[in-house]
Structure formats: structure tokens, C-alpha cells
Motif scaffolding. Sequence first.
Motif, PDB file in Angstrom:
ATOM      1  N   GLU A  17       0.827  -1.208   0.000  1.00 21.04           N
ATOM      2  CA  GLU A  17       0.000   0.000   0.000  1.00 21.04           C
ATOM      3  C   GLU A  17       0.866   1.267   0.000  1.00 21.04           C
ATOM      4  N   ILE A  18       1.950   1.229   0.750  1.00 17.74           N
ATOM      5  CA  ILE A  18       2.852   2.382   0.777  1.00 17.74           C
ATOM      6  C   ILE A  18       3.487   2.582  -0.600  1.00 17.74           C
ATOM      7  N   CYS A  19       3.883   1.483  -1.235  1.00 17.57           N
ATOM      8  CA  CYS A  19       4.475   1.558  -2.574  1.00 17.57           C
ATOM      9  C   CYS A  19       3.514   2.240  -3.538  1.00 17.57           C
ATOM     10  N   GLN A  20       2.244   1.891  -3.457  1.00 18.85           N
ATOM     11  CA  GLN A  20       1.248   2.508  -4.339  1.00 18.85           C
ATOM     12  C   GLN A  20       1.120   3.998  -4.053  1.00 18.85           C
ATOM     13  N   ARG A  21       1.165   4.371  -2.789  1.00 19.50           N
ATOM     14  CA  ARG A  21       1.011   5.786  -2.437  1.00 19.50           C
ATOM     15  C   ARG A  21       2.197   6.637  -2.881  1.00 19.50           C
ATOM     16  N   VAL A  22       3.411   6.089  -2.739  1.00 22.53           N
ATOM     17  CA  VAL A  22       4.594   6.890  -3.087  1.00 22.53           C
ATOM     18  C   VAL A  22       5.065   6.667  -4.522  1.00 22.53           C
ATOM     19  N   GLY A  23       4.507   5.638  -5.171  1.00 20.80           N
ATOM     20  CA  GLY A  23       4.901   5.362  -6.546  1.00 20.80           C
ATOM     21  C   GLY A  23       6.297   4.782  -6.664  1.00 20.80           C
TER      22      GLY A  23
END
Length: 175
Positions: free
Chosen positions: A140-146
Motif C-alpha cells: 500500500e505504501i508503494c502505491q502511495r509513493v509510486g
Amino acid sequence: MTFLRDRDLATFEQIVAAHETAVRAFVAVRIDDPFEAHDLAQEVFLLLWRRLEEIDLDQPLRPWLLAVAMNLVRQHRRKSRATPIGGNDGVLELLHDRIDSSDVVDGPVFVALERCLGKLDEAARQLIRWRYEDGLVIREICQRVGSGHSVVTMKLHRLRSLLFDCIQTNTQEAS
């Protein structure tokens, strides 16, 4: 095209003799345990025996054998991958139990933590917030920060190390 429809044992022995050293070496440099490496190399030749009727012996055989060996190595690594014990959930549970059983929230470690968090830039604080306050998983963090998984986990690792060092320094100075 030459196929061994009758499973000629003498021809199979010649194939094994010609390629056994290369297959064993290929597996041995990829697997730490010599016994496991030996077993995987043997399995390559067992698969060859089972599929002998399907293999065109006019084609080079070594690339096929090494591809099978690589697949077996990958399967072995996947099966024998260590399972982490007591990940973040276990650590957080222990931490919450300790916090609930005492009033350490006002203690020097937490005061130092607050001070050290204040020294981080907003992006770093947000990453810490998402992971440890909001409980987001890495995906989820990866998706938020790209960013990719490795980038995010490395940033979190470095931030934890930085915070640990900062807390150590601040609590030593306070004592």
C-alpha cells in the motif's frame, strides 16, 4: 529427429556421463548445501529419463538440462525460504503490552523518539506514519509513493536505523 522411444539405458548412461559434471557444478554453485545440490542434480536426470521420449537428441541437450536444473534450484529456494518469526505484528503486540503495563510513554526513550521524529523531513515522517501509525502494508505504501517494494523497504530500514541512533544519542545525553 532422433527420439529414444524405447528408453535405451545404454544411451541414457552416455548422456548422463557426458553432462553430469556440468549439471552438478551448475547446481552446486547455486545451492549452499552439497547434499541438496547432489539431490537436485540427480533430479535433473530423473526428469530427463521420464521425458526421454519427448526430447530431440539431435538438438543440444545441455541447455535443456541446465534450464531444468535452474527451475529445480528456484523451486528449492522457494520451498526452503526461511519464514520470519514474530514480524512487525509480534513486535508491536509486545510493545503495546509493555506500554499498557507501565507509564513509559513519558519516559526518556519516547521523549527522544518524539525529538528525533521532529528532525525528519515531512516525507520521511509520512512514511513512518503510514507504516507504524496507520499500519499500512508495504504494498500500500508503494502505491502511495509510486516506488517499488525494495525502495520502500530500504527507506524504512534506513529510517529505523537513523531513529535508533538518534534515540541512543538523545537518551545518553539525557542521563
